[in-house]
Scaffold this active site. Structure first.
Site, PDB file in Angstrom:
ATOM      1  N   ARG A 109      50.383 -47.333  69.393  1.00  0.00           N
ATOM      2  CA  ARG A 109      51.277 -45.490  68.897  1.00  0.00           C
ATOM      3  C   ARG A 109      50.650 -44.851  70.230  1.00  0.00           C
ATOM      4  O   ARG A 109      50.026 -45.207  70.723  1.00  0.00           O
ATOM      5  CB  ARG A 109      50.933 -45.015  68.018  1.00  0.00           C
ATOM      6  CG  ARG A 109      51.198 -45.265  66.030  1.00  0.00           C
ATOM      7  CD  ARG A 109      52.803 -45.282  66.574  1.00  0.00           C
ATOM      8  NE  ARG A 109      53.723 -45.601  64.684  1.00  0.00           N
ATOM      9  CZ  ARG A 109      54.043 -46.994  65.064  1.00  0.00           C
ATOM     10  NH1 ARG A 109      54.168 -47.481  65.377  1.00  0.00           N
ATOM     11  NH2 ARG A 109      54.714 -46.840  63.688  1.00  0.00           N
ATOM     12  N   HIS A 135      59.303 -47.863  74.109  1.00  0.00           N
ATOM     13  CA  HIS A 135      59.566 -48.121  71.968  1.00  0.00           C
ATOM     14  C   HIS A 135      60.375 -49.326  71.914  1.00  0.00           C
ATOM     15  O   HIS A 135      60.929 -49.220  70.484  1.00  0.00           O
ATOM     16  CB  HIS A 135      59.202 -47.208  70.856  1.00  0.00           C
ATOM     17  CG  HIS A 135      58.722 -47.214  69.880  1.00  0.00           C
ATOM     18  ND1 HIS A 135      57.678 -46.619  69.053  1.00  0.00           N
ATOM     19  CD2 HIS A 135      58.461 -48.243  68.829  1.00  0.00           C
ATOM     20  CE1 HIS A 135      57.060 -46.794  68.195  1.00  0.00           C
ATOM     21  NE2 HIS A 135      57.381 -47.960  68.076  1.00  0.00           N
TER      22      HIS A 135
END
Ligand code: NAP
Ligand code: GLV
Length: 309
Positions: free
Chosen positions: A224, A272
């Protein structure tokens, strides 16, 4: 017994079709069409609006559309009694393995340098190194970290892993907790972060960690964005202590156009996409989890709310 699909950024039509295949008996509603909230037993969610889950009075469980559940657990109104089940799916695992292998090989085979040489029409060879001489350290030896570790081992890289609880895995040097961290970092020429985002791991990729890596180490972050302290990475690259980074996740997504990572010559940015959830494959695991819940069992991938993953 109705399922609510709530994922503002995902293609709902694909999911409705895949769920109809795997759970033909279960009507599906797509948020924001809630109908009577009292009908909804399961929520299949990715970054739902805060407060939505708490507004479903007869909810039996929330199933995450991703492996990471930080965006669900960050909702302060999420009822403590509703189980949260994360996604474990072979296609997701394969996607992450591909991404990690891709980025490790790009580092190992000097992809950034060769791209620059081509741009400058330079026929210039970089020193060749053998995979067996380059250790890859993986932070997080869970579903995704372990699969990536095995793939890299098969390519001949010495692989080490770091987890919260002690592990013993054939062919992988295992380290755990704060006590194992120094030794783990000291050998990691390429460091891969595949940790969940929790109170303990937020900001873990920082200056204090980077100095414990070997000189010239490379960073891959597919966990993350909030694992990384952006300024500390930029500083470590500017001093040469780190040689480069591949980043798939960012504190703010999409990465803002003026962010220094975009134009940095030693940073590879991907949006992502390391491991993407595929409706057809993931709906099989999701249906299996719902069947277990219906039988009063606790799916293996149920989140431990105390640990945060
Ligand atoms: P997982 O199976 O839950 O594994 C998590 C691993 O991290 C476990 O080995 C765990 O240790 C370790 N860990 C957790 N907290 C730790 C701590 N404080 N110190 C040391 N180790 C710690 O999770 P997963 O399915 O592999 O997914 C990992 C993460 O990848 C997700 O949470 C998500 O953030 C990220 N992800 C990113 C993408 C992308 O496209 N970029 C896609 C999917 C997932 P134990 O073994 O001791 O429990
Ligand atoms: C994606 O980031 C996931 O957590 O599955």
């Amino acid at each position: 017994m109705t399922l609510l699909f709530v994922a503002p950024t995902m293609a709902a039509a694909d999911w409705v079709a895949a769920l109809a295949q795997e759970l033909p008996e279960m009507p599906v509603r797509v948020w924001p069409d809630l109908g009577d909230p009292g009908d909804i037993r399961y929520a299949l969610a990715w970054a739902p609006p805060h407060g939505l889950i708490a507004s479903l009075p007869h909810l039996k469980a929330v199933l995450s559309l991703g492996a990471g559940v930080d965006s669900l657990l960050s909702d302060p109104t999420l009822p403590a009694t509703v189980p949260v089940v994360r996604l474990v799916d072979p296609a997701l695992t394969d996607g992450m393995t591909e991404y990690v292998v891709w980025q490790v090989l790009a580092w190992h085979r000097d992809a950034t340098a060769y791209r620059a040489h081509q741009r400058d029409r330079q026929w210039r060879k970089m020193p060749e190194r053998m995979a067996g001489d380059r250790t890859v350290g993986i932070m997080g030896l869970g579903e995704l970290g372990l699969a990536a570790a095995r793939a890299l081992t098969a390519l001949g890289f010495p692989v080490t892993g770091w987890s919260r609880s002690p592990r013993s895995i054939d062919g992988i040097g295992c380290y755990a907790g704060a006590d194992g961290m120094d030794a783990f970092l000291a050998s990691a020429q390429c460091l891969v972060c595949l940790l969940p985002l929790t109170g303990e791991t937020e900001g873990i990729l920082n200056a204090g960690l980077f100095v414990r890596l070997p000189d010239g180490a490379h960073l891959i972050n597919a966990g993350r964005g909030r694992h990384l302290v952006d300024q500390d990475l930029l500083h470590a690259l500017s001093t040469g202590h780190l040689s480069g980074a591949a980043l798939d996740v960012f504190e703010t997504e999409p990465l803002p156009p003026d962010h220094p990572f975009w134009a940095h010559p030693q940073i590879t940015v991907t949006p992502h996409v390391a491991a993407v959830t595929h409706a057809r494959s993931a709906s099989v695991s999701i249906a299996a989890a719902i069947r277990e819940l219906e039988q009063g069992r606790r799916p293996r991938q149920t989140v431990d709310r105390g640990r945060g993953y």
